[in-house]
Scaffold this motif. Structure first.
Motif, PDB file in Angstrom:
ATOM      1  N   THR A   1     -15.327  18.835   4.568  1.00  0.00           N
ATOM      2  CA  THR A   1     -14.387  18.120   4.173  1.00  0.00           C
ATOM      3  C   THR A   1     -12.910  18.794   4.111  1.00  0.00           C
TER       4      THR A   1
ATOM      5  N   ALA B   1      -4.957   9.328   5.683  1.00  0.00           N
ATOM      6  CA  ALA B   1      -5.224   7.871   5.385  1.00  0.00           C
ATOM      7  C   ALA B   1      -6.937   7.845   5.176  1.00  0.00           C
ATOM      8  N   LYS B   2      -7.257   6.945   4.362  1.00  0.00           N
ATOM      9  CA  LYS B   2      -8.524   6.621   4.003  1.00  0.00           C
ATOM     10  C   LYS B   2      -9.420   8.113   3.503  1.00  0.00           C
ATOM     11  N   SER B   3      -8.519   8.798   2.665  1.00  0.00           N
ATOM     12  CA  SER B   3      -8.866   9.752   1.933  1.00  0.00           C
ATOM     13  C   SER B   3      -8.635   9.829   0.475  1.00  0.00           C
ATOM     14  N   TYR B   4      -9.808  10.406  -0.256  1.00  0.00           N
ATOM     15  CA  TYR B   4      -9.189  10.424  -1.980  1.00  0.00           C
ATOM     16  C   TYR B   4      -8.317  11.586  -2.007  1.00  0.00           C
TER      17      TYR B   4
ATOM     18  N   TRP C   1      -9.420  18.330   6.193  1.00  0.00           N
ATOM     19  CA  TRP C   1      -8.058  18.145   5.270  1.00  0.00           C
ATOM     20  C   TRP C   1      -7.291  19.214   5.824  1.00  0.00           C
TER      21      TRP C   1
ATOM     22  N   VAL D   1       0.839  -1.277   0.093  1.00  0.00           N
ATOM     23  CA  VAL D   1       0.045  -0.087  -0.015  1.00  0.00           C
ATOM     24  C   VAL D   1       0.926   1.140   0.078  1.00  0.00           C
TER      25      VAL D   1
ATOM     26  N   ASP E   1      -5.801  18.017   9.153  1.00  0.00           N
ATOM     27  CA  ASP E   1      -4.672  16.968   9.064  1.00  0.00           C
ATOM     28  C   ASP E   1      -3.555  17.486   8.303  1.00  0.00           C
TER      29      ASP E   1
ATOM     30  N   ASN F   1       1.737   5.096   0.660  1.00  0.00           N
ATOM     31  CA  ASN F   1       1.504   6.005   1.735  1.00  0.00           C
ATOM     32  C   ASN F   1       0.986   7.270   1.184  1.00  0.00           C
ATOM     33  N   GLU F   2      -0.390   7.572   1.418  1.00  0.00           N
ATOM     34  CA  GLU F   2      -1.015   8.735   1.212  1.00  0.00           C
ATOM     35  C   GLU F   2      -0.814   9.683   2.299  1.00  0.00           C
TER      36      GLU F   2
END
Length: 554
Positions: A258, A217-220, A262, A211, A265, A213-214
């Protein structure tokens, strides 16, 4: 028995005397009553006169207060008019009278040695200016060429009637070329990551591609999208709701809630590097500090309240950070920021920094630009004194230009300041002491002289070290992004949002200070920040803009 004539006469006389005595008593009683009434009337009149006198005093005081208020408003109006329409340059203006450059040493309590030193310094600066001042060259506007790095798409246009290589046409090699800058709107696309599975034949082990690393996490949201949002708000000063509308025009609707999530975050991802940045700034021995306002929403009062962002900039390594402490501007913030600091701190004279004078190992410096502004505002009130003061301060900056023109190092600059600037400051201090009793303390010129005398020790300390700057304009320039931002997005939603903004402004300020593109740096940070999650041997300073630039990564 009949009364004798003598007895009757005596009785009549007694009756007359009794009647006269009664009349005198009645008259005296009347006079006493009138006298008592007169005292009461006098007391009443005196009370009325006292009331009228008090009312007149109040009226005179009110008139005086109004006159003072009118004078203050007139000064503010003149200042605002100059700020809006006039030149606000910090450069020295030449006084109308050339004699304003001279000091009358006879009126100053100076020793002959001090007089001679100051006189020689002024003469040397004046002679240097006569030699180095160049005539102003009028610049003719020239159209700049478009950057060579941009790709070129050629478009060929032929004469009317030309349809190809025909016998009746002869095309010349000589052509006329023009260039026009074109723009393609931003484009959104979806990056689909497909992780394949496979099995090794020898071990029969089934493996799946790791996987990636974005940033979140769990975000588009990708690093490029988050970078565009943060750059839009903190570099281009676009509120999030405007960016929502911009993305709608590109075909994507992102809920404001949203984007707010972000934002928090992203600030959390940058926070470890931010704390490392703070440590690096406070580890140097010369910093500048300032503070600026930021409106904060108070949910209880349903209105905005004034909060403060504190700035600390290292002049040595050109790093800067913002700090937000629940919006306070109190002395406790100064203590918390600099409790472990050792070195020189340059400020604008705000009283909250006075506590630093008691800290061992801290040297406080003040800003000559702020001192100059007080005298500049006094020009319309007391032109002669204000121009004289501006001329003396201007010579201090002439000393700095001498050092710059001769490319002096810090040691040479320090020696030049001690030889030329220090005597001028001493003579200027004597002049201010002599003039202080000749001006009103609350007048513009009185405030200017008072400001200088209050901070004269901190103002002269820049001559101690060639690294020290005469003013803190460097950090004031770092305030501009915040000032522009609050005019656009208007406020921070709460204290947590203001703290997050301080983190982003800090790293954005570092990018600007070292000449790194914030868009490029932030995209790199979001793509590599998770590499430092578990490897504690890595230094987060490697992610800071100046470090990436030194290693030629960005």
């Amino acid at each position: 028995m009949s009364e004798s004539p003598n007895q009757q006469t005596l009785i009549d006389q007694l009756l007359r005397d009794r009647d006269a005595e009664y009349r005198r008593a009645a008259k005296a009683e009347q006079q006493l009553k009138e006298l008592s009434d007169a005292k009461k009337m006098k007391a009443t009149y005196e009370a009325k006169l006292a009331e009228k006198e008090e009312a007149l005093q109040k009226r005179d005081k009110t008139i005086e207060d109004k006159d003072n208020l009118i004078a203050q408003l007139e000064q503010k109006l003149l200042y605002l008019e100059r700020k809006m329409w006039g030149a606000m340059s910090e450069k020295r203006r030449i006084p109308d009278d050339p004699n304003q450059l001279k000091l009358d040493f006879e009126q100053l309590e100076m020793t002959p040695e001090e007089e001679e030193t100051a006189r020689k310094a002024i003469e040397e600066i004046t002679d240097y200016k006569k030699v180095t001042v160049k005539e102003h060259e009028k610049r003719v506007p020239v159209r700049q060429k478009l950057p060579e790095s941009l790709p070129r798409v050629e478009e060929h246009i032929y004469p009317d009637g030309y349809k190809g290589h025909e016998d009746e046409w002869v095309l010349f090699d000589d052509t006329e070329t023009s260039e026009h800058l074109e723009f393609n709107p931003a484009e959104l696309y979806v990056r689909v990551t497909i992780r394949h599975k496979g099995m090794r034949k020898d071990t029969k082990e089934i493996l799946t591609a790791p996987v990636q690393n974005e940033p979140i996490a769990k975000s588009y949201a990708s690093a490029s999208l988050l970078t565009d949002l943060m750059v839009g708000k903190y570099v281009d000063h676009l509120p999030f709701y405007r960016q929502v509308q911009m993305y709608k025009r590109l075909g994507v609707s992102i809920p404001p809630s949203t984007i707010e999530s972000w934002f928090h975050d992203v600030a959390d991802l940058m926070r470890p590097a931010y704390y490392r940045l703070r440590a690096l700034v406070l580890a140097t021995d010369y910093v500048q500090s300032d503070e600026t306002t930021v409106p904060i929403i108070n949910n209880e009062k349903h209105q905005t309240v004034k909060g403060y962002l504190w700035l600390v900039r290292s002049v040595v390594n050109n790093l800067i950070f913002f700090s937000y402490n629940e919006g306070s501007r109190g002395q406790k913030v100064v203590i918390q920021l600099f409790k472990d600091y050792q070195g020189a701190i340059q400020t604008d004279g705000y009283a909250g920094y006075n506590i630093l004078e008691k800290f061992k190992g801290i040297t406080t410096l003040c800003c000559w630009a702020h001192a100059r502004r007080y005298f500049d505002r006094a020009l319309t009130h007391d032109k002669a004194r204000a121009e004289h003061a501006l001329a003396q301060i201007g010579m201090l900056y002439d000393v700095e230009r001498m050092a710059d023109d001769q490319n002096m190092d810090t040691i040479q600059r320090m020696e030049l300041r001690k030889r030329l600037a220090y005597p001028i400051i001493r003579a200027f201090e004597k002049w201010c002491i002599c003039e202080q009793n000749n001006v009103l303390p609350k007048s513009p010129i009185g405030k200017a002289i008072g400001y200088f005398l209050n901070y004269s020790r901190q103002l002269v300390r820049y001559t101690m070290d060639g690294r020290y700057l005469p003013d803190n304009n460097l950090i004031e320039n770092s305030v501009r992004p915040v000032a522009l931002g609050r005019k656009n997005y208007l406020f921070c939603g709460n204290h947590e949002a203001a703290e997050d903004a301080a983190v982003i402004y800090s790293l954005m300020g570092c990018c600007k200070a070292v000449g790194v593109d914030f868009n490029e740096w932030m995209n790199y940070l979001l793509n590599h920040v998770h590499e430092y999650d578990n490897d504690y041997s890595k230094d987060l300073a490697e992610l800071l803009p100046h470090s990436l630039k030194e290693r030629a990564i960005i």
